[in-house]
Design an enzyme around this catalytic site. Structure first.
Site, PDB file in Angstrom:
ATOM      1  N   ASP A   1      65.347 -91.643   7.773  1.00  0.00           N
ATOM      2  CA  ASP A   1      63.914 -91.877   7.893  1.00  0.00           C
ATOM      3  C   ASP A   1      63.311 -90.589   8.459  1.00  0.00           C
ATOM      4  O   ASP A   1      64.024 -89.634   8.801  1.00  0.00           O
ATOM      5  CB  ASP A   1      63.599 -93.109   8.750  1.00  0.00           C
ATOM      6  CG  ASP A   1      62.191 -93.656   8.438  1.00  0.00           C
ATOM      7  OD1 ASP A   1      61.398 -92.945   7.796  1.00  0.00           O
ATOM      8  OD2 ASP A   1      61.884 -94.784   8.846  1.00  0.00           O
TER       9      ASP A   1
HETATM   10  C1  BGC Z   1      58.667 -94.827   7.808  1.00  0.00           C
HETATM   11  C2  BGC Z   1      59.299 -95.096   6.466  1.00  0.00           C
HETATM   12  C3  BGC Z   1      58.608 -94.285   5.398  1.00  0.00           C
HETATM   13  C4  BGC Z   1      58.702 -92.820   5.779  1.00  0.00           C
HETATM   14  C5  BGC Z   1      58.111 -91.884   4.754  1.00  0.00           C
HETATM   15  C6  BGC Z   1      58.547 -93.347   8.093  1.00  0.00           C
HETATM   16  O1  BGC Z   1      57.756 -93.103   9.218  1.00  0.00           O
HETATM   17  O2  BGC Z   1      59.426 -95.457   8.808  1.00  0.00           O
HETATM   18  O3  BGC Z   1      59.260 -96.467   6.184  1.00  0.00           O
HETATM   19  O4  BGC Z   1      59.183 -94.522   4.144  1.00  0.00           O
HETATM   20  O5  BGC Z   1      58.012 -92.633   7.003  1.00  0.00           O
HETATM   21  O6  BGC Z   1      56.749 -91.944   4.717  1.00  0.00           O
END
Ligand code: BGC
Length: 743
Positions: free
Chosen positions: A274
């Protein structure tokens, strides 16, 4: 083993045993590419960067494998051309985006979609989202999110499919099928991403990113279920969670990423971090520095790095120091390239929007409207205030969510076009089957506003109208990532406004547009009807107006337990009975306890003396404009052997005046287990459309796998013994039967 298979295995080690059977030809191509790649190019495949701008040189040098958050088609075609034509290896980029509940056409938030309990409709919606996103050049979505959540304080509950692992599994699979279509290489298919692996929804106290402690049995039987279902359905990628689980952050968790995902489930796609979750392992206190974080995540099985650059900075040294192996790097690159091949990116990396239908076209809007209709749960309808008569002369429309094109869309809607939104007020004005005069007073500029200057105008509007529609709730930004709330009442002074309007004595319909269940104990008696629509998306307005005027009956059912007060949380329907279960006969509510009462063990059961035991509304609950009668529960047998199947059926009759859909639910309880079993577990559901007076029989089938769980030795077992079974309209009602599993 057959000689040929042995031969094949020696050439392509993972060819035969994989998720979807791997294609030997593709595996051969991948192996040849890996052979020719430099270490830098391999690390490049494992690196994801934000946006297209400024990355051209690195792409040309083969140092980037993926881009997220770029949706300008010209820029995307240009960087794909650089990757294909100007880089040494000619490997296409994989372009990712958070396409969570629609792209340009916004569907209800996932928690709303889950309230439809309609996998076919959800699949259709995700298909549309995929087509729209692919039309600009996106081929990978960071969805579906399938974190089980039992805590509405957590802002990301909005993105979940609710609290139940069975419902979430069925709906997440529908989303994977919708995004990926029947063949990932279709130009309008997106690689889906099962996230967040795992346990993210169990954040302590509902505070985002917080610690989780999840016993392995609970992890396997609850939190991992949707992930396993999506792996079986061929989901292309996984994203790890931000949280730690029992002391080990998900980004460095080899139990999850290796033992479960690869060894037990044979997943053959790739795993992305993530956003900066690798370096966050330093904050967790699990890694000393960036280099250590890279080492621990690589050795755990994480394969692509989002946002940070520990792989670029440290892989070479880690290899030199033998902290990681080249096999680990090659495996990661192989898994990433496999998905790029499956997406057909090597043959066709470019996008021509002219090949796709228009964004936000009539078909997409119709699907968004139908999804919004089915996502609304009617919580209350005293004296059948709803549906409003089309003959009604005047309606007061009040509240910050009545005409806000931005706020009804919900979290994760980067690609919306606000002008596309149709609000309830807009739809009421357009609704040509009623000529009711609309007396609109927004009253509060936004959900948190605290200015009472328009209260009097709102009261006057209510006074001169036959009924009042109040559109209240939360702005989009009050739920979603990092937007957790300790108090989940209506924000601002919305409750005060409801109190004021209720003094007029006019019938009040409250529509709650929010990212989570909102506690309404202070105002529930002040309103006559409640429609819980969550954030309903682009077509929320027309959907709500159709429901309000009875063009269609509400059919949504709660995918989460709706608490009375925040202090009850976590609260969920599939709880354990405890040694001292709640007993209404001995329960003494706080105000009935005598002054200076002597301590007694009478009534010492699981409950709150001030809030009792029950939620406001249970999981699976939702009202309709008709009534349904459940009768004739039948079991094909009362004793079955482990290898046999059991049929459970019941007759459902529409006993009211209008056609409507009922979501019929099947629950079981395993009475005694090697591990204690929940008081109820959802095992099936069916949407049933019934005309007035019509009856249909619903038959569910249960087999051994539906009744299994992990025992104390962590073996997956179905134990002989007695079970209760229910077919009913919610998790607390239904016709009850009993059966026994014998050896
Ligand atoms: C979130 C994810 C997301 C990623 C990309 C993160 O902060 O937890 O769910 O896909 O950002 O935007």
């Amino acid at each position: 083993m057959h000689k040929f298979i042995l031969l094949l295995l020696s050439v392509f080690p993972l060819v035969v045993f994989g998720g979807p059977l791997m294609n030997p030809q593709t595996e051969g191509k991948i192996a040849r590419l890996i052979q020719q790649m430099t270490l830098e190019e391999k690390i490049g495949q494992m690196t994801q960067r934000n946006g297209a701008d400024g990355h051209e040189d690195q792409i040309r040098d083969g140092l980037i494998g993926s881009i997220l958050n770029e949706i300008d088609t010209d820029k995307l075609n240009n960087i794909q051309r650089i990757a294909m034509k100007e880089s040494r290896m000619g490997i296409p980029l994989i372009i990712g985006r958070d396409v969570i509940h629609g792209f340009r056409t916004v569907f209800p938030i996932p928690l709303g979609l889950a309230a439809s309990w309609n996998p076919e409709l959800i699949k259709q919606g995700t298909r549309i989202a995929a087509i729209e996103a692919a039309s600009v050049g996106v081929r990978w979505t960071f969805a579906p999110m399938m974190d089980i959540c039992r805590d509405p304080r957590w802002g990301r509950i909005a993105e979940t499919l609710g609290e139940d692992q069975y419902l979430a599994s069925v709906l997440a699979v529908a989303m994977v099928e919708g995004f990926q279509s029947d063949d990932l290489s279709n130009k309008d298919a997106l690689a889906a991403c099962a996230k967040h692996f795992a346990g993210y929804g169990a954040a302590e106290g509902g505070r985002d990113y917080n610690t989780t402690s999840i016993p392995e049995q609970l992890m396997r039987d609850v939190y991992l279920k949707p992930f396993k279902a999506c792996t079986d359905a061929g989901v292309a990628t996984f994203m790890v969670a931000f949280n730690e689980i029992n002391g080990v952050p998900a980004s460095g968790n080899s139990f999850l990423l290796k033992q479960i995902l690869r060894d037990e489930w044979n997943f053959d796609g790739f795993v992305v971090s993530d956003w900066a979750s690798i370096t966050q392992m330093i904050n967790h206190g699990y890694c000393r520095d960036d280099k250590h974080a890279a080492e621990r995540s690589l050795n755990a099985g994480l394969e692509m790095e989002m946002a940070t650059s520990t792989f670029i900075d440290h892989i070479k040294n880690l290899l030199d120091e033998q902290k990681i192996t080249m096999q680990t790097i090659d495996d990661a690159v192989r898994n990433i390239l496999r998905i790029k091949f499956r997406l057909g990116l090597f043959e066709n990396p470019y996008t021509d929007p002219a090949d796709f239908p228009e964004l936000v076209n009539a078909e997409h809007l119709a699907a968004a409207k139908e999804s919004a209709i089915q996502s609304v749960v009617m919580l209350k309808n005293d004296n059948q205030v709803l549906p409003l008569s089309k003959e009604i002369k005047s309606i007061a429309v009040i509240g910050p969510m009545a005409d806000d094109q931005f706020e009804q869309l919900g979290t994760w809607t980067y690609d919306k076009n606000i002008e596309d939104t149709q609000t309830p007020l807009m739809a009421l004005k357009k609704f040509d089957k009623s000529s009711a005069k609309i007396n609109y007073v927004q009253t509060l500029e936004y959900s948190r506003a605290k200015d009472k200057k328009d209260f009097q105008k709102a009261v006057e509007a209510a006074e001169k109208s036959d009924a009042v529609l109040m559109f209240m709730g939360e702005e989009s930004i009050l739920s979603g990532e990092a937007h957790c709330r300790a108090n989940i009442d209506l924000p601002g002074i919305q409750e005060d406004l409801i109190h004021e309007i209720s003094k007029t004595g006019k019938p009040i319909v409250l529509v709650i547009m929010a990212g989570r269940p909102i506690t309404i104990g202070n105002i529930i008696d002040k309103v006559d009807a409640i429609l819980f629509s969550l954030h309903p998306g682009t077509m929320g307005g027309p959907a709500l107006v159709d429901l309000i005027f009875g063009e269609v009956s509400p059919s949504g059912k709660l995918p989460v337990t709706y608490p009375k007060v925040v202090g009850q949380i976590p609260l969920y329907y599939n709880y354990k009975n405890t040694g001292r279960p709640f007993d209404p006969k001995t329960y003494v509510p706080m105000d009935s306890i005598p002054v200076r009462a002597w301590q007694t063990s009478l009534g010492n059961e699981t409950h709150y003396i001030d809030a009792g035991h029950k939620p406001l509304y249970p999981f699976g609950y939702g009202l309709s404009y008709t009534t349904f009668e459940y009768s004739d529960l039948k079991l094909s047998s009362n004793k079955i052997k482990l290898v046999e199947k059991l049929q459970v059926s019941a007759k459902i009759t529409n006993t009211g005046e209008v056609a409507a859909t009922e979501i019929v639910q099947l629950y079981i309880r395993d009475l005694v287990g090697d591990i204690t079993r929940p008081v109820r577990e959802l095992k099936g559901f069916e949407r049933l459309q019934l005309n007035p007076g019509e009856s249909k029989t619903v038959t569910f089938e249960l087999c051994k796998d539906d009744l299994d769980f992990h025992n104390q030795k962590m073996q997956l077992v179905t134990e002989p013994g007695k079970f209760h079974v229910w077919i009913g309209p919610s998790s607390t009602e239904g016709l009850q039967g009993e059966f026994e599993i014998v050896q």
